[in-house]
Design a protein around this motif. Sequence first.
Motif, PDB file in Angstrom:
ATOM      1  N   ARG A 284       0.820  -1.208   0.000  1.00 15.74           N
ATOM      2  CA  ARG A 284       0.000   0.000   0.000  1.00 15.74           C
ATOM      3  C   ARG A 284       0.857   1.263   0.000  1.00 15.74           C
ATOM      4  N   TRP A 285       1.894   1.198  -0.803  1.00 12.73           N
ATOM      5  CA  TRP A 285       2.814   2.328  -0.955  1.00 12.73           C
ATOM      6  C   TRP A 285       2.478   3.038  -2.269  1.00 12.73           C
ATOM      7  N   PRO A 286       2.438   4.370  -2.300  1.00 11.02           N
ATOM      8  CA  PRO A 286       2.118   5.093  -3.547  1.00 11.02           C
ATOM      9  C   PRO A 286       3.085   4.722  -4.670  1.00 11.02           C
ATOM     10  N   LEU A 287       2.555   4.461  -5.858  1.00  7.94           N
ATOM     11  CA  LEU A 287       3.394   4.052  -6.982  1.00  7.94           C
ATOM     12  C   LEU A 287       4.377   5.131  -7.389  1.00  7.94           C
ATOM     13  N   THR A 288       3.993   6.384  -7.214  1.00  7.56           N
ATOM     14  CA  THR A 288       4.842   7.486  -7.664  1.00  7.56           C
ATOM     15  C   THR A 288       5.840   7.945  -6.614  1.00  7.56           C
ATOM     16  N   ARG A 289       5.823   7.317  -5.462  1.00  9.59           N
ATOM     17  CA  ARG A 289       6.744   7.704  -4.395  1.00  9.59           C
ATOM     18  C   ARG A 289       7.863   6.674  -4.311  1.00  9.59           C
ATOM     19  N   GLY A 290       9.087   7.110  -4.615  1.00  8.19           N
ATOM     20  CA  GLY A 290      10.192   6.182  -4.725  1.00  8.19           C
ATOM     21  C   GLY A 290      10.620   5.566  -3.408  1.00  8.19           C
ATOM     22  N   ARG A 291      11.177   4.380  -3.507  1.00 10.94           N
ATOM     23  CA  ARG A 291      11.811   3.710  -2.378  1.00 10.94           C
ATOM     24  C   ARG A 291      12.716   2.620  -2.944  1.00 10.94           C
ATOM     25  N   PRO A 292      13.661   2.114  -2.153  1.00 10.97           N
ATOM     26  CA  PRO A 292      14.633   1.140  -2.684  1.00 10.97           C
ATOM     27  C   PRO A 292      14.052  -0.263  -2.819  1.00 10.97           C
ATOM     28  N   ASP A 293      13.175  -0.450  -3.795  1.00 12.26           N
ATOM     29  CA  ASP A 293      12.523  -1.752  -3.969  1.00 12.26           C
ATOM     30  C   ASP A 293      12.654  -2.289  -5.388  1.00 12.26           C
ATOM     31  N   HIS A 294      13.641  -1.781  -6.125  1.00  6.72           N
ATOM     32  CA  HIS A 294      13.866  -2.271  -7.484  1.00  6.72           C
ATOM     33  C   HIS A 294      14.675  -3.568  -7.453  1.00  6.72           C
ATOM     34  N   LEU A 295      14.889  -4.129  -8.623  1.00  4.94           N
ATOM     35  CA  LEU A 295      15.591  -5.403  -8.741  1.00  4.94           C
ATOM     36  C   LEU A 295      16.985  -5.333  -8.124  1.00  4.94           C
ATOM     37  N   GLY A 296      17.739  -4.303  -8.466  1.00  2.13           N
ATOM     38  CA  GLY A 296      19.091  -4.173  -7.943  1.00  2.13           C
ATOM     39  C   GLY A 296      19.132  -4.058  -6.439  1.00  2.13           C
ATOM     40  N   HIS A 297      18.198  -3.300  -5.860  1.00  2.00           N
ATOM     41  CA  HIS A 297      18.146  -3.167  -4.398  1.00  2.00           C
ATOM     42  C   HIS A 297      17.920  -4.521  -3.730  1.00  2.00           C
ATOM     43  N   ARG A 298      17.014  -5.288  -4.300  1.00  3.14           N
ATOM     44  CA  ARG A 298      16.666  -6.573  -3.694  1.00  3.14           C
ATOM     45  C   ARG A 298      17.797  -7.585  -3.844  1.00  3.14           C
ATOM     46  N   LEU A 299      18.489  -7.556  -4.962  1.00  5.08           N
ATOM     47  CA  LEU A 299      19.634  -8.446  -5.129  1.00  5.08           C
ATOM     48  C   LEU A 299      20.740  -8.100  -4.140  1.00  5.08           C
ATOM     49  N   ARG A 300      20.925  -6.818  -3.857  1.00  2.00           N
ATOM     50  CA  ARG A 300      21.913  -6.421  -2.855  1.00  2.00           C
ATOM     51  C   ARG A 300      21.527  -6.949  -1.474  1.00  2.00           C
ATOM     52  N   ARG A 301      20.225  -6.937  -1.170  1.00  4.56           N
ATOM     53  CA  ARG A 301      19.787  -7.429   0.134  1.00  4.56           C
ATOM     54  C   ARG A 301      19.981  -8.940   0.275  1.00  4.56           C
ATOM     55  N   LEU A 302      20.082  -9.620  -0.856  1.00  2.89           N
ATOM     56  CA  LEU A 302      20.367 -11.055  -0.816  1.00  2.89           C
ATOM     57  C   LEU A 302      21.848 -11.322  -0.583  1.00  2.89           C
ATOM     58  N   GLY A 303      22.642 -10.263  -0.547  1.00  3.31           N
ATOM     59  CA  GLY A 303      24.062 -10.413  -0.284  1.00  3.31           C
ATOM     60  C   GLY A 303      24.949 -10.412  -1.499  1.00  3.31           C
ATOM     61  N   LEU A 304      24.410 -10.136  -2.694  1.00  3.97           N
ATOM     62  CA  LEU A 304      25.221 -10.117  -3.905  1.00  3.97           C
ATOM     63  C   LEU A 304      26.148  -8.906  -3.907  1.00  3.97           C
TER      64      LEU A 304
END
Length: 345
Positions: A247-267
């Motif tokens: 329930r986050w606004p689509l036009t409001r940015g946050r670190p949830d893109h592919l690259g962000h998530r791969l970094r959180r996996l430890g890559l």
Amino acid sequence: MLYGIVAAATALLLSALLTAVLRAPALRLGILDRRRRRPVPLSGGAAVALVTGLVAVAGDRAGAAPLGTGVVRLLTAAACVGVLGLAVDVWRLRWWVPLAGTAVAAALVVPYGETGAVAGVLAAGWIVAVTAAFRGMDHADGLAGAVGTVTAFGVAACAAAELMDGIAVPLSVLAAALAGFLLHNWHPARAALGAGGSLFTGFVIASAAVFVRAGQGTGAGAGVLFALTAVVCADAVLVVLARRLARWPLTRGRPDHLGHRLRRLGLAPRAVAVLPGAAALGGVLVGVAVHTGRMSGGAVWWVAAAAAVLVLALVRLPVTPVFRARQRSSSVSPQVTEQLRVRNG
């Protein structure tokens, strides 16, 4: 063929040189990537756009690779979109401004005579979506450059198969220019694309793909277009789905893109660029094979299945908004601040 190789090599060298030359002016003018703590100038976008346009126009003027009216209109519209993106980088325009400008540009370049009115409107919408999604890829070192290089070469291969040299050569030049830019964008990045460069790149790739597939069937065409841009589409779907679930606004940015998530996996940072680039290459190979008839259209479903698995696997990863991390970092120890920085990519 020989001219295309020479043009691509020239574009690679000029892009690498111009990206370096424009770093100092970008730093002085404060045209920086505001998402990073260290100053990273957005000189790559201007370099890629200028080199692509100059080399393509030079080939047209020399008669080596005539562009044709449609391609000239496409590159002109892409230049306007790139300038609008540069304005976003400098003045932080509202989100709808580049979206509206891209929509107008897309509506002007779609070949309605070959697509028909309804399919043409859908194609214009697809161009807008891919252009916006490609801008979203410019959030990690090397990611947008790697995916853009592979995708541009893939669309160029499809154009070459149709003997559409007026499109194939500019796309090859764009891919080479992105490769030259990558020399400065590889981790740790010394330059970035910014909205200007990413919007220009996404618009050229998406519009050219529509040109190549125009008049070859809506369903089959959509499958090839998706395969060619599978990673970009997966990133966009991932972001939209995750924000809707949270329930986050689509036009409001946050670190949830592919690259962000791969970094959180430890890559590692460089792996975040290499793995999506390799995935983009897989999708491009399928798209080119289907376009040229070497594979059946059903192969696209394998690409779609892989993209769906990727999205579903990553969509539930926790996301810490950047502004919260920055607020907390002002009142915690340096060790905790560094942990928050790593979590936010």
